[in-house]
Design a protein around this motif. Sequence first.
Motif, short mmCIF file in Angstrom:
data_model
loop_
_atom_site.label_atom_id
_atom_site.label_comp_id
_atom_site.label_asym_id
_atom_site.label_seq_id
_atom_site.Cartn_x
_atom_site.Cartn_y
_atom_site.Cartn_z
N ALA A 211 0.90 -1.28 0.10
CA ALA A 211 0.01 -0.13 0.00
C ALA A 211 0.88 1.23 0.01
O ALA A 211 0.27 2.39 0.13
N LYS A 213 2.77 4.29 -0.99
CA LYS A 213 2.88 5.31 -2.13
C LYS A 213 3.72 4.85 -3.58
O LYS A 213 3.26 5.28 -4.59
N GLY A 216 1.75 1.13 -4.65
CA GLY A 216 0.53 1.36 -5.32
C GLY A 216 -0.46 -0.01 -5.56
O GLY A 216 -1.25 0.22 -6.14
N LEU A 218 -2.06 -1.81 -3.49
CA LEU A 218 -3.00 -1.44 -2.55
C LEU A 218 -3.57 -0.09 -2.25
O LEU A 218 -2.36 0.69 -2.58
N ASP A 219 -4.70 0.31 -1.76
CA ASP A 219 -5.07 1.53 -1.55
C ASP A 219 -4.34 1.82 -0.13
O ASP A 219 -4.25 1.01 0.77
N HIS A 221 -4.99 3.57 2.00
CA HIS A 221 -5.41 3.81 3.53
C HIS A 221 -6.27 2.23 3.85
O HIS A 221 -6.32 2.16 5.27
N PHE A 222 -5.96 1.20 3.15
CA PHE A 222 -6.41 -0.24 3.50
C PHE A 222 -5.74 -0.44 4.78
O PHE A 222 -6.26 -1.31 5.42
N SER A 225 -7.54 0.55 7.60
CA SER A 225 -8.92 0.61 7.56
C SER A 225 -9.27 -0.45 8.64
O SER A 225 -8.54 -1.39 9.17
#
Length: 258
Positions: A211, A213, A216, A218-219, A221-222, A225
């Motif tokens: 995740a 940056k 990328g 996964l999102d 924010h995942f 979450s």
Amino acid sequence: MDSIWIEYAWALLILIGLEGLLSADNALVLAVIAKHLPDNQKKKAINYGILMAFIFRFGALFAISFIANVWWIQAVGAAYLLYLGLKHVLKNRFGKRNKDVHHETEKESAGKGFWPTVGKIALADLAFAIDSILAAVAIALGLPDSPFGEIGGMDAGQFAVVVLGGIAGLILIKFAATWFVKLLEKRPALETTAYAIVAWVGVKLAVITLAHKDIGVLDPHFPHSTIWTLIFYGVLVGIALLGWFAPSNNKSLEKPSA
């Protein structure tokens, strides 16, 4: 202003609980890795492990921005925990009979000696330190800014929460490690449980890496979450419960009598 301190207090309590879980995992792994050593060396190796856990976690506090922003640091930690955990679990599940695996592992470990064992503990401690600090930062960054300025590019209030949570985790490691050494003698099934937990924490670090940056997949924010948090801790508790209630009547895992 009062509501801010209430938020900080709740975040600190949550973080202490989280660090307690991670510290318990870390302490259990220390006990398992040092298990093959003679009693006097075992105690010494675990004390070295606790000292290294202190050093790595405090060191990680002063490298928060680096750890949180460089994906390959997270990836290395994830890869090592996955390797350490899955190697034992798969070998025990699909390899030879438990008795053969146990004697082979004892022979292999004994041949490695004291300092190689300490080195293995150090690598595990480093990976857990990365996971611990990333978890603490994830919680702290959700807090509002405090009126105390910044420390190392991070809000001073948020930084204080991370430091206090880390200290609580280190205190718990100190007490938990000795307890787990004794517990492993009574419940040998927990050894495989410990390695399964290690692999699952490795999955968590892998999710954080994917995740990132710069990756990328996964999102971003995942990893923080609600759904992933529930999945992670649900599976973690499930593994722990399975290990705790697993039959402990496997005498082949106990030391042979003289």
